[in-house]
Design a protein around this motif. Structure first.
Motif, PDB file in Angstrom:
ATOM      1  N   UNK A 104      16.246  29.730 -79.159  1.00 42.01           N
ATOM      2  CA  UNK A 104      15.760  30.921 -79.884  1.00 42.01           C
ATOM      3  C   UNK A 104      16.700  31.341 -80.998  1.00 42.01           C
ATOM      4  N   UNK A 105      17.986  31.457 -80.640  1.00 45.08           N
ATOM      5  CA  UNK A 105      18.971  31.899 -81.628  1.00 45.08           C
ATOM      6  C   UNK A 105      19.102  30.848 -82.732  1.00 45.08           C
TER       7      UNK A 105
ATOM      8  N   UNK B 297      16.299  30.954 -85.135  1.00 44.94           N
ATOM      9  CA  UNK B 297      16.400  32.134 -86.006  1.00 44.94           C
ATOM     10  C   UNK B 297      17.420  31.882 -87.110  1.00 44.94           C
TER      11      UNK B 297
ATOM     12  N   UNK C 251      17.376  32.000 -91.302  1.00 48.66           N
ATOM     13  CA  UNK C 251      18.061  33.246 -91.676  1.00 48.66           C
ATOM     14  C   UNK C 251      18.288  33.325 -93.184  1.00 48.66           C
TER      15      UNK C 251
ATOM     16  N   UNK D 145      21.858  33.496 -94.945  1.00 46.87           N
ATOM     17  CA  UNK D 145      22.629  32.279 -95.222  1.00 46.87           C
ATOM     18  C   UNK D 145      22.176  31.659 -96.531  1.00 46.87           C
TER      19      UNK D 145
ATOM     20  N   UNK E 241      31.514  29.174 -85.231  1.00 47.94           N
ATOM     21  CA  UNK E 241      30.884  30.461 -84.930  1.00 47.94           C
ATOM     22  C   UNK E 241      30.172  30.271 -83.597  1.00 47.94           C
TER      23      UNK E 241
ATOM     24  N   UNK F 249      28.004  31.498 -80.409  1.00 47.89           N
ATOM     25  CA  UNK F 249      27.057  32.437 -79.802  1.00 47.89           C
ATOM     26  C   UNK F 249      26.990  32.276 -78.292  1.00 47.89           C
TER      27      UNK F 249
ATOM     28  N   UNK G 231      30.095  35.753 -81.539  1.00 51.21           N
ATOM     29  CA  UNK G 231      29.025  36.745 -81.597  1.00 51.21           C
ATOM     30  C   UNK G 231      28.421  36.802 -80.204  1.00 51.21           C
TER      31      UNK G 231
ATOM     32  N   UNK H  76      12.534  36.451 -87.305  1.00 51.62           N
ATOM     33  CA  UNK H  76      13.236  35.373 -86.594  1.00 51.62           C
ATOM     34  C   UNK H  76      14.246  35.900 -85.584  1.00 51.62           C
ATOM     35  N   UNK H  77      15.099  36.809 -86.054  1.00 50.46           N
ATOM     36  CA  UNK H  77      16.139  37.355 -85.170  1.00 50.46           C
ATOM     37  C   UNK H  77      15.488  38.164 -84.038  1.00 50.46           C
TER      38      UNK H  77
ATOM     39  N   UNK I 183      14.049  35.995 -81.399  1.00 52.96           N
ATOM     40  CA  UNK I 183      15.108  35.381 -80.591  1.00 52.96           C
ATOM     41  C   UNK I 183      15.635  36.388 -79.564  1.00 52.96           C
ATOM     42  N   UNK I 184      15.749  37.652 -79.966  1.00 52.28           N
ATOM     43  CA  UNK I 184      16.273  38.682 -79.061  1.00 52.28           C
ATOM     44  C   UNK I 184      15.311  38.962 -77.907  1.00 52.28           C
TER      45      UNK I 184
ATOM     46  N   UNK J 178      13.558  36.915 -76.397  1.00 49.96           N
ATOM     47  CA  UNK J 178      13.698  35.848 -75.400  1.00 49.96           C
ATOM     48  C   UNK J 178      15.139  35.600 -74.965  1.00 49.96           C
ATOM     49  N   UNK J 179      16.055  36.453 -75.398  1.00 50.52           N
ATOM     50  CA  UNK J 179      17.481  36.232 -75.140  1.00 50.52           C
ATOM     51  C   UNK J 179      17.818  36.443 -73.661  1.00 50.52           C
TER      52      UNK J 179
ATOM     53  N   UNK K 234      17.475  48.465 -81.480  1.00 50.69           N
ATOM     54  CA  UNK K 234      17.980  47.351 -82.273  1.00 50.69           C
ATOM     55  C   UNK K 234      17.197  47.335 -83.586  1.00 50.69           C
TER      56      UNK K 234
ATOM     57  N   UNK L 291      17.006  44.056 -95.212  1.00 48.89           N
ATOM     58  CA  UNK L 291      17.897  45.022 -95.848  1.00 48.89           C
ATOM     59  C   UNK L 291      17.157  46.227 -96.428  1.00 48.89           C
TER      60      UNK L 291
ATOM     61  N   UNK M 127      21.265  44.653 -87.177  1.00 49.78           N
ATOM     62  CA  UNK M 127      21.366  43.299 -87.729  1.00 49.78           C
ATOM     63  C   UNK M 127      21.074  43.288 -89.225  1.00 49.78           C
TER      64      UNK M 127
ATOM     65  N   UNK N 187      26.606  41.186 -88.378  1.00 46.23           N
ATOM     66  CA  UNK N 187      26.284  40.613 -89.673  1.00 46.23           C
ATOM     67  C   UNK N 187      26.617  39.123 -89.608  1.00 46.23           C
ATOM     68  N   UNK N 188      25.581  38.318 -89.401  1.00 44.31           N
ATOM     69  CA  UNK N 188      25.777  36.895 -89.135  1.00 44.31           C
ATOM     70  C   UNK N 188      26.412  36.196 -90.332  1.00 44.31           C
TER      71      UNK N 188
END
Lengths: 203, 203
Positions: free
Chosen positions: A92-93, A96, A100, A103, A172, A174, A190, B92-93, B96-97, B99-100, B148, B153, B174, B191-192
């Motif tokens: 999942x992460x 994502x 992202x 990036x 990095x 996770x 993270x 996306x994020x 993922x959360x 299902x985290x 969350x 932005x 995030x 902040x990834x």
């Protein structure tokens, strides 16, 4: 722990950058250390000290030029060169992260992903996905030094060791474990659970 | 900035917990402050000082009981009560959360998600997804205080203001902007991009 002080400086610089971008959006072209500090939650002295550490200059009368500050900060983080990363763990992460925008917009390119699950090699992600045993080959091919670990806890250290032996120098992570790495390798953590948990403490 | 010192203590506690879980897996039942400190990158004095701050006791001869330490740390973070969160932004994020595993395993429940995109309300995620204007109603219904933010932005501050007016007191953000919040609201930032960028600095 020797890098800690320096790490805090870097975090402040990234924080300054966020503030500067917001100032710029509001049409400002110059900023004084006290107004930047106020916005970023640091003292004016701290701001001036941080900037002088990297030879960034302002004038007492006119303050700092915002364009110049942003360029200088981007230079510190080598933003003007292409920055390559590999990603291990297409869960999942990981998925994502592939998508992202933060990036892509900033010259950070995930060149390849790795996962143990063969179904991931066939699925059409935005990057090619390979089995982990191809890590050394891909690292060599791209000359990449930075990796993201987004695998479950249990495989975190195994993957880390594989990355280290392939020549990776910055990670990095996770995965919710502390990685054992030699002194010349830097790891940023993270831990999403920890970030939420400190919030529950304050409630 | 007043909460900074305390925030660092909390981060160290979460770090201690990770180390203690690893010790426990290796079959240890007792730990001395110096061995925990060594593993966690803190001095023995720091470890003892942190524990005594929360009334956690060990013996000079036998060290600390690991079970007792873990229970005490979980109490600090209220892990034994159900911890509810809402999630704004099902990109996306956000997905993922949802299902985290790190949340689910630790009594952290995302009770609802919010997104502007109506197609998200129909898709079958593991949580119900509503339009953002239903935030006040859902916050009231569950008595949730934590949110969350995983929106782009541009909508970060608007969503933040909506959350604040609905009574949210703690935010994990995030979105790559600094949020304006009153003093009684706490914000943690992930902040990834920044996490990756500090790595490029060291290379």
């Amino acid at each position: 722990m020797a890098q800690n002080y320096s790490h805090n400086v870097l975090k402040r610089f990234l924080h300054y950058r966020q503030c500067l971008i917001q100032f710029q959006r509001h049409g400002f072209r110059k900023v004084f250390s006290y107004s930047l500090g106020k916005e970023a939650g640091a003292s004016a002295e701290q701001v001036r000290k941080d900037f002088s550490l990297f030879g960034i200059k302002g004038s007492r009368r006119g303050g700092y030029d915002i364009d110049y500050l942003l360029n200088s900060i981007n230079d510190i983080f080598k933003q003007n060169s292409e920055r390559l990363v590999i990603l291990v763990g297409i869960g999942n992460i990981g998925q994502a992260l592939i998508n992202y925008e933060g990036f892509k917009e900033n010259n950070i390119h995930i060149v390849a992903g790795f996962d143990l699950d063969p179904s991931k090699y066939i699925k059409r992600f935005a990057i090619p996905v390979y089995p982990p045993d191809r890590i050394p080959e891909i690292v060599r091919q791209y000359g990449v030094k930075t990796a993201i670990i987004a695998v479950p806890e249990i495989s975190g250290q195994v993957i880390c060791d594989l990355l280290l032996s392939a020549g990776i120098k910055a990670i990095l992570n996770f995965s919710p474990i502390l990685l054992k790495v030699p002194d010349d390798v830097i790891v940023n953590y993270v831990n999403l659970r920890n970030e939420l948990e400190t919030l529950f403490f304050y409630l």
